[in-house]
Design a protein around this motif. Structure first.
Motif, PDB file in Angstrom:
ATOM      1  N   LYS A  41       6.054  -5.082  16.681  1.00  0.00           N
ATOM      2  CA  LYS A  41       6.502  -6.426  17.019  1.00  0.00           C
ATOM      3  C   LYS A  41       5.756  -6.953  18.257  1.00  0.00           C
ATOM      4  N   GLU A  42       5.327  -6.151  19.186  1.00  0.00           N
ATOM      5  CA  GLU A  42       4.692  -6.282  20.434  1.00  0.00           C
ATOM      6  C   GLU A  42       3.194  -6.811  20.268  1.00  0.00           C
ATOM      7  N   ARG A  43       2.604  -5.997  19.131  1.00  0.00           N
ATOM      8  CA  ARG A  43       1.166  -6.248  18.923  1.00  0.00           C
ATOM      9  C   ARG A  43       0.885  -6.867  17.736  1.00  0.00           C
ATOM     10  N   GLY A  44       2.021  -7.558  16.785  1.00  0.00           N
ATOM     11  CA  GLY A  44       1.831  -8.059  15.781  1.00  0.00           C
ATOM     12  C   GLY A  44       1.098  -7.317  14.576  1.00  0.00           C
ATOM     13  N   LEU A  45       1.632  -6.110  14.650  1.00  0.00           N
ATOM     14  CA  LEU A  45       0.584  -4.918  13.924  1.00  0.00           C
ATOM     15  C   LEU A  45       1.526  -4.345  12.656  1.00  0.00           C
ATOM     16  N   PRO A  46       1.066  -4.788  11.257  1.00  0.00           N
ATOM     17  CA  PRO A  46       1.844  -4.275  10.063  1.00  0.00           C
ATOM     18  C   PRO A  46       1.811  -2.747  10.129  1.00  0.00           C
ATOM     19  N   VAL A  47       2.921  -2.105   9.955  1.00  0.00           N
ATOM     20  CA  VAL A  47       3.114  -0.681   9.980  1.00  0.00           C
ATOM     21  C   VAL A  47       3.710  -0.376   8.526  1.00  0.00           C
ATOM     22  N   LEU A  48       3.401   0.513   7.994  1.00  0.00           N
ATOM     23  CA  LEU A  48       3.567   1.195   6.842  1.00  0.00           C
ATOM     24  C   LEU A  48       4.189   2.758   7.330  1.00  0.00           C
ATOM     25  N   LEU A  49       5.371   2.795   6.916  1.00  0.00           N
ATOM     26  CA  LEU A  49       5.948   4.133   7.168  1.00  0.00           C
ATOM     27  C   LEU A  49       6.279   4.914   5.682  1.00  0.00           C
ATOM     28  N   VAL A  50       5.821   6.027   5.439  1.00  0.00           N
ATOM     29  CA  VAL A  50       5.913   6.842   4.286  1.00  0.00           C
ATOM     30  C   VAL A  50       7.249   7.842   4.765  1.00  0.00           C
ATOM     31  N   GLY A  51       8.061   8.002   3.923  1.00  0.00           N
ATOM     32  CA  GLY A  51       9.291   8.834   4.147  1.00  0.00           C
ATOM     33  C   GLY A  51       9.690   9.719   2.847  1.00  0.00           C
ATOM     34  N   HIS A  52      10.265  10.691   3.131  1.00  0.00           N
ATOM     35  CA  HIS A  52      10.589  11.597   2.303  1.00  0.00           C
ATOM     36  C   HIS A  52      11.998  10.898   1.454  1.00  0.00           C
ATOM     37  N   VAL A  53      12.276  11.405   0.372  1.00  0.00           N
ATOM     38  CA  VAL A  53      13.446  10.807  -0.554  1.00  0.00           C
ATOM     39  C   VAL A  53      14.144  12.046  -1.075  1.00  0.00           C
ATOM     40  N   THR A  54      15.369  12.071  -1.201  1.00  0.00           N
ATOM     41  CA  THR A  54      16.355  13.018  -1.670  1.00  0.00           C
ATOM     42  C   THR A  54      16.059  13.076  -3.354  1.00  0.00           C
ATOM     43  N   LYS A  55      16.891  14.060  -3.756  1.00  0.00           N
ATOM     44  CA  LYS A  55      16.816  14.636  -4.933  1.00  0.00           C
ATOM     45  C   LYS A  55      17.392  13.314  -5.938  1.00  0.00           C
ATOM     46  N   ASP A  56      18.212  12.561  -5.733  1.00  0.00           N
ATOM     47  CA  ASP A  56      18.626  11.427  -6.177  1.00  0.00           C
ATOM     48  C   ASP A  56      17.888   9.778  -5.964  1.00  0.00           C
ATOM     49  N   GLY A  57      16.750  10.067  -5.276  1.00  0.00           N
ATOM     50  CA  GLY A  57      16.098   8.985  -4.917  1.00  0.00           C
ATOM     51  C   GLY A  57      16.146   8.000  -3.716  1.00  0.00           C
ATOM     52  N   THR A  58      17.227   8.610  -2.976  1.00  0.00           N
ATOM     53  CA  THR A  58      17.559   7.700  -1.739  1.00  0.00           C
ATOM     54  C   THR A  58      16.797   8.291  -0.559  1.00  0.00           C
ATOM     55  N   ILE A  59      16.672   7.350   0.571  1.00  0.00           N
ATOM     56  CA  ILE A  59      15.805   7.713   1.646  1.00  0.00           C
ATOM     57  C   ILE A  59      16.404   8.810   2.415  1.00  0.00           C
ATOM     58  N   ALA A  60      15.468   9.857   2.834  1.00  0.00           N
ATOM     59  CA  ALA A  60      16.240  10.833   3.462  1.00  0.00           C
ATOM     60  C   ALA A  60      16.332  10.584   4.918  1.00  0.00           C
ATOM     61  N   GLY A  61      17.290  11.172   5.691  1.00  0.00           N
ATOM     62  CA  GLY A  61      17.473  10.798   7.086  1.00  0.00           C
ATOM     63  C   GLY A  61      18.689  10.001   7.268  1.00  0.00           C
ATOM     64  N   PRO A  62      18.493   9.439   8.570  1.00  0.00           N
ATOM     65  CA  PRO A  62      19.438   8.336   8.793  1.00  0.00           C
ATOM     66  C   PRO A  62      19.106   7.291   8.084  1.00  0.00           C
ATOM     67  N   ARG A  63      20.642   6.294   7.827  1.00  0.00           N
ATOM     68  CA  ARG A  63      20.228   5.192   7.204  1.00  0.00           C
ATOM     69  C   ARG A  63      19.637   4.073   8.103  1.00  0.00           C
ATOM     70  N   LEU A  64      19.604   4.128   9.410  1.00  0.00           N
ATOM     71  CA  LEU A  64      19.111   3.263  10.176  1.00  0.00           C
ATOM     72  C   LEU A  64      17.582   3.007   9.841  1.00  0.00           C
ATOM     73  N   LEU A  65      16.735   4.088   9.196  1.00  0.00           N
ATOM     74  CA  LEU A  65      15.544   3.851   9.141  1.00  0.00           C
ATOM     75  C   LEU A  65      15.442   2.899   7.928  1.00  0.00           C
ATOM     76  N   GLU A  66      16.324   2.816   7.132  1.00  0.00           N
ATOM     77  CA  GLU A  66      16.344   1.530   6.082  1.00  0.00           C
ATOM     78  C   GLU A  66      16.421   0.393   6.734  1.00  0.00           C
ATOM     79  N   HIS A  67      17.249   0.302   7.723  1.00  0.00           N
ATOM     80  CA  HIS A  67      17.867  -1.079   8.435  1.00  0.00           C
ATOM     81  C   HIS A  67      16.762  -1.662   9.263  1.00  0.00           C
ATOM     82  N   LEU A  68      15.933  -0.823   9.720  1.00  0.00           N
ATOM     83  CA  LEU A  68      14.977  -1.154  10.904  1.00  0.00           C
ATOM     84  C   LEU A  68      13.687  -1.957  10.115  1.00  0.00           C
ATOM     85  N   VAL A  69      13.323  -1.518   9.008  1.00  0.00           N
ATOM     86  CA  VAL A  69      12.371  -1.886   8.278  1.00  0.00           C
ATOM     87  C   VAL A  69      12.392  -3.339   7.825  1.00  0.00           C
TER      88      VAL A  69
END
Length: 289
Positions: A41-69
């Motif tokens: 946001k500060e630099r106007g820079l597009p950021v792509l985050l590649v993240g792991h997924v679980t066996k059922d296809g959902t994003i691994a880790g905290p749900r906050l990651l999905e809410h931030l992007v």
């Protein structure tokens, strides 16, 4: 120098000194994602985050990651085919029903701009037990060939083998075909599959599956220019499906001159009409139902 794009692959391998714990732990993923969001946001820079997924296809880790992007995209496919689909599960600036088709090659992932012919067989002559459905992948209408094989058996429990379609839905269609259309299927092994490894999960493919099974039972090929669109109820009625106009237009663009849909009324009549749509000059006996 201001970079044009930042790609982090993967966010679970990056750590921050502002948080305790090893990379990949929820606290670390939360801190790293928050920091990258502030930088973007500060630099106007597009950021792509590649993240792991679980066996059922959902994003691994905290749900906050999905809410931030702003956008969450998901690659899906299986090991048996080189095709990969990318879908937007979340999009703050556009629709989430779009889908992109790609192919795994020796040089990486390559775009498939028009995947219309990927899910059709290359047979030059009509073959019994096949019918083309017009399925919706996001906003894109795709022709998908459904194949069925019926084999008589003496086993007390006939086999029901499916690939690319829902097994419970096929079981329901078999019951409707036997009860409403008089097709004897309880003493036969039934195999149903799609071409190209695509999965048909929508009810709009019901009519094509039923026609493929009927064609296999009678060992009589349907016209190669026939496509089917429709959901089948337990009463044997053909119900209209969403995006019917778009599906029919795509079918005609690809050379399918005959499109069977909800206007056929009931399944018994649709089967009769399908077998009657033969190439001029050919003589075909229309099965009685």
């Amino acid at each position: 120098m201001q970079p044009e794009l930042l790609i982090v692959d993967s966010v679970q391998t990056v750590s921050s000194a502002l948080s305790d714990g090893a990379p990949g732990q929820p606290s670390q993923v939360r801190e790293v994602a928050g920091t990258l969001t502030r930088v973007a946001k500060e630099r106007g820079l597009p950021v792509l985050l590649v993240g792991h997924v679980t066996k059922d296809g959902t994003i691994a880790g905290p749900r906050l990651l999905e809410h931030l992007v702003d956008v969450v995209c998901h690659f899906e496919g299986d090991r048996q085919t080189a095709l990969r689909f990318i879908r937007a599960q979340k999009n703050r600036f556009g629709p989430t029903d779009e889908v992109g088709c790609f192919e795994m090659t020796g040089d990486g992932i390559a775009e498939v701009p028009d995947p219309s012919g990927l899910f059709l067989s290359r047979s030059s002559a009509p073959v019994s037990g096949t019918c083309v459905a017009i399925a919706m992948e996001g906003r894109r209408a795709l022709p998908v060939e459904v194949q069925a094989l019926i084999v008589a058996t003496q086993a007390p429990q006939p086999r029901r083998v499916v690939n690319g379609v829902d097994a419970s839905r096929v079981a329901m269609l078999l019951a409707v075909l036997e009860r409403r259309c008089g097709l004897k299927l309880s003493s036969s092994d039934v195999y149903v599959s799609t071409v190209g490894g695509i999965r048909l999960q929508e009810p709009g493919a019901d009519l094509a599956i039923a026609l493929a099974i009927a064609s296999a039972v009678k060992d009589q090929a349907l016209p190669a220019t026939l496509a089917a669109i429709g959901e089948i109820s337990l009463a044997g009625e053909i119900r209209p499906v969403s995006s019917a106009t778009q599906r029919a237009a795509e079918a005609r663009r690809l050379g399918f001159s005959g499109v069977l849909d909800g206007e056929a009324g009931v399944l018994r009549e649709a089967i009769r009409v399908a077998f009657a749509q033969t190439v001029p000059g050919d003589r075909v006996d229309v099965p009685a139902f």
